[in-house]
Design a protein around this motif. Structure first.
Motif, PDB file in Angstrom:
ATOM      1  N   GLY A 139      20.443  -9.539  -6.314  1.00 37.52           N
ATOM      2  CA  GLY A 139      21.400  -9.321  -5.232  1.00 37.52           C
ATOM      3  C   GLY A 139      21.411  -7.909  -4.666  1.00 37.52           C
ATOM      4  N   MET A 140      20.778  -6.980  -5.336  1.00 36.93           N
ATOM      5  CA  MET A 140      20.733  -5.611  -4.821  1.00 36.93           C
ATOM      6  C   MET A 140      19.965  -5.596  -3.503  1.00 36.93           C
ATOM      7  N   GLN A 141      20.382  -4.699  -2.611  1.00 35.48           N
ATOM      8  CA  GLN A 141      19.735  -4.583  -1.310  1.00 35.48           C
ATOM      9  C   GLN A 141      18.891  -3.319  -1.286  1.00 35.48           C
ATOM     10  N   LEU A 142      17.713  -3.447  -0.712  1.00 42.63           N
ATOM     11  CA  LEU A 142      16.721  -2.382  -0.747  1.00 42.63           C
ATOM     12  C   LEU A 142      16.305  -2.021   0.668  1.00 42.63           C
ATOM     13  N   LEU A 143      16.342  -0.738   0.999  1.00 39.22           N
ATOM     14  CA  LEU A 143      15.889  -0.268   2.307  1.00 39.22           C
ATOM     15  C   LEU A 143      14.516   0.371   2.152  1.00 39.22           C
ATOM     16  N   ASP A 144      13.533  -0.243   2.785  1.00 35.35           N
ATOM     17  CA  ASP A 144      12.168   0.280   2.813  1.00 35.35           C
ATOM     18  C   ASP A 144      12.063   1.192   4.027  1.00 35.35           C
ATOM     19  N   THR A 145      11.583   2.412   3.826  1.00 34.54           N
ATOM     20  CA  THR A 145      11.449   3.362   4.928  1.00 34.54           C
ATOM     21  C   THR A 145      10.010   3.853   5.015  1.00 34.54           C
ATOM     22  N   PRO A 146       9.562   4.206   6.216  1.00 29.98           N
ATOM     23  CA  PRO A 146       8.226   4.810   6.330  1.00 29.98           C
ATOM     24  C   PRO A 146       8.217   6.176   5.636  1.00 29.98           C
TER      25      PRO A 146
END
Length: 192
Positions: A139-146
């Motif tokens: 359920g954790m949310q992950l932000l992928d960034t360049p």
């Protein structure tokens, strides 16, 4: 929580100094990626040094090719979730931002965490073009960034090492200079 990934082979050059300013006040887990390509003894020394930094919750050395020790990162994230839940009355999934310079293994790490090919990977910088939110099985949310670089390197050696290890495009620098800087660095560290 911010997960900062740096290259185990060049931990100083691959650590963006601007990130400290951008994420001040956030809990940080530092991942020494590509640990399988680095000197194990030197990586252990860097783990200790980075762990002493203010604001760093934990430092982990991970092999992002094989996924070795990924469970240790998941446990660290679950621990951060528990701490957060203890501090707040509203229980929401932990939000995690993955940051680092180009080509240190952010997308590979994300693929291990999600258990599928959520992010494109490549051996050249700039594969990730934009940010995207992903949800982990817990359920954790992950932000992928360049990957982000800072506007000006302190010295030419930093830029040259980043190019030699694939974090910046080697077409913008003199390739012979890049190769010579890499050779000198290896000779200095491992004269035998």
């Amino acid at each position: 929580v911010v997960v900062e990934i740096i290259d185990s082979r060049i931990p100083v050059s691959s650590r963006n100094p601007v990130i400290d300013e951008l994420i001040s006040g956030k809990r940080r887990i530092v991942v020494l990626g590509k640990s399988d390509l680095a000197d194990e003894k030197e990586t252990a020394k860097w783990k200790e040094k980075i762990a002493a930094d203010k604001g760093v919750a934990q430092v982990l050395a991970l092999n992002l090719q094989s996924g070795e020790n990924i469970n240790r990162l998941l446990k660290a994230l679950e621990s951060e979730q528990e701490k957060r839940n203890a501090e707040r009355s509203v229980k929401r999934p932990l939000r995690i931002m993955i940051v680092g310079v180009p080509n240190v293994g952010k997308s590979s790490l994300i693929n291990w965490l999600t258990g599928k090919r959520s992010a494109l990977t490549g051996d050249k910088p700039g594969v990730t073009k934009g940010k995207q939110w992903l949800t982990l099985s817990n359920g954790m949310q992950l932000l992928d960034t360049p990957g982000i670089l800072w506007p000006k390197f302190e010295d030419e050696k930093t830029g040259s090492l980043l190019a030699a290890y694939g974090s910046i495009n080697d077409d913008i620098l003199n390739r012979k200079m890049i190769a010579m800087d890499a050779i000198h660095e290896i000779q200095d560290l491992y004269p035998g």
